[in-house]
Write an enzyme that holds these catalytic residues in place. Sequence first.
Site, short mmCIF file in Angstrom:
data_model
loop_
_atom_site.label_atom_id
_atom_site.label_comp_id
_atom_site.label_asym_id
_atom_site.label_seq_id
_atom_site.Cartn_x
_atom_site.Cartn_y
_atom_site.Cartn_z
CE1 TYR A 1 -3.75 2.37 0.52
CE2 TYR A 1 -2.21 3.38 2.67
CZ TYR A 1 -3.31 3.62 1.50
OH TYR A 1 -4.15 4.66 1.84
CE1 TYR B 1 1.48 -4.78 -7.19
CE2 TYR B 1 -0.66 -5.46 -7.52
CZ TYR B 1 0.10 -5.04 -6.83
OH TYR B 1 0.03 -4.58 -5.51
#
Length: 167
Positions: free
Chosen positions: A86, A131
């Site tokens: 995060y 990602y």
Amino acid sequence: MIRTATPADVPVLHTLIRELAEYERALDEVRATEDQLTQALFGEHPAAHAHLAVDDTTGEVVGYAVWFLNFSTWRGVQGIYLEDLYVRPAARGGGHGKALLTALAHLCVTRGYQRLEWSVLNWNTPSIAFYESLGARPQDEWTVYRLTDEALVKVSRMTPHRMGTAQ
């Protein structure tokens, strides 16, 4: 800058965990206390590890990664399972998420671990794009299952079981 979390970081880490849960629309599911995090990360037998992303200019903690070791029976070695990654919204785009993943990838390579794995919510398209930009690929032939709360208790009571140790 990425650094390993210390016990003094538990309050900010707990706050960040709650922020992530709110982002994922699941704040009501957070039950972890600061004491539990302290034990899990810094107790006699740590269950997990944490790294923090720190803003180089302000010194403020702007993100975190919590991870633990897993094991691949097919590879025969450990790997890292990334439980949480995060970065606070105001700090996104500053390279902090990439730096956290880079640090974990470096740990994998230097320690001989052959996998760095994590889960991402299907609706979280910004994270998925991030990602995939790094070369990560979804394992869409697998579906994650989970037992918690009442279902976990119910299954635990279904069949008598014996657990012993080998002699």
